[in-house]
Scaffold this active site. Sequence first.
Site, PDB file in Angstrom:
ATOM      1  CE  LYS A  75      -4.165   1.290   2.554  1.00 13.24           C
ATOM      2  NZ  LYS A  75      -4.768   1.203   3.881  1.00 13.24           N
TER       3      LYS A  75
HETATM    4  O1  G3P Z   1      -7.052   2.025   5.913  1.00 11.89           O
HETATM    5  C1  G3P Z   1      -7.563   3.070   5.154  1.00 11.89           C
HETATM    6  C2  G3P Z   1      -8.840   3.686   5.575  1.00 11.89           C
HETATM    7  O2  G3P Z   1      -9.901   2.827   5.384  1.00 11.89           O
HETATM    8  C3  G3P Z   1      -8.860   4.519   6.815  1.00 11.89           C
HETATM    9  O3  G3P Z   1     -10.147   4.880   7.222  1.00 11.89           O
HETATM   10  O4  G3P Z   1     -11.714   5.807   8.895  1.00 11.89           O
HETATM   11  O5  G3P Z   1      -9.244   6.183   9.184  1.00 11.89           O
HETATM   12  O6  G3P Z   1     -10.502   7.356   7.402  1.00 11.89           O
HETATM   13  P1  G3P Z   1     -10.415   6.138   8.230  1.00 11.89           P
END
Ligand code: G3P
Length: 215
Positions: free
Chosen positions: A84
């Site tokens: 990633k």
């Molecule tokens: O891992 C990536 C992503 O899904 C993070 O989500 O909720 O931290 O914006 P969030």
Amino acid sequence: MKLFLDTANLEEIREIKKWGVLGGLTSNPTLIAKEKPDDIETYMKELCAEVDGPVSLETTAVKADEIYEQGIRLSQIAPNAVVKVAMTPERLVEQDIPVNVTLTFSPAQAILAAEIGATYVSPFLGRLDDAGADGMHVLWEICEIYEVQGYDTLVLAASLRHPMHVVEAAQAGADVATMPYEVFAKLVKHPLTDIGLEKFLADWNKLEKELKEGA
Ligand code: G3P
């Protein structure tokens, strides 16, 4: 649409695995830091071993050369590791390493991800909403562009905050929806299901009681 879990917590992974719907895992530096592992690489190996599907492990280097070196190392952690990376992943893609272009916030970024041949592109819906933009609209635009252009890169809807995000991501044509454990758990819930189960059980118990008393 495949359902991925967005976590680095082994217990959450084991729980969702039991449901038989876990298609893969996405992690990020914040999620791994939350688990406070003694050894990061050993912990990443454990995460990969726990999941029958792709596991995104994120680079933390800043310079392009270092991102490349770290990406190579991450890709060797396990056969199901996906690197990633937020930018400059083209050299990893050239090596046939599966790459997930993360922190994507615009269709223009998604076009670049597809043009370099990334395996996944991850638009962050919730964070766009947080910034006063329309995350779902951006996802629709990306899905439409990918369809029109016939891109092979898979759209991985990320930063999903509630079940409707998941439902609408499926409508938009996302290939994957990744979500935290709490959102996964909410997918199964509906108040009418709970009320229905309660009523069935009450009627059943009543019948059993009547039969016992009649006997
Ligand atoms: O891992 C990536 C992503 O899904 C993070 O989500 O909720 O931290 O914006 P969030």
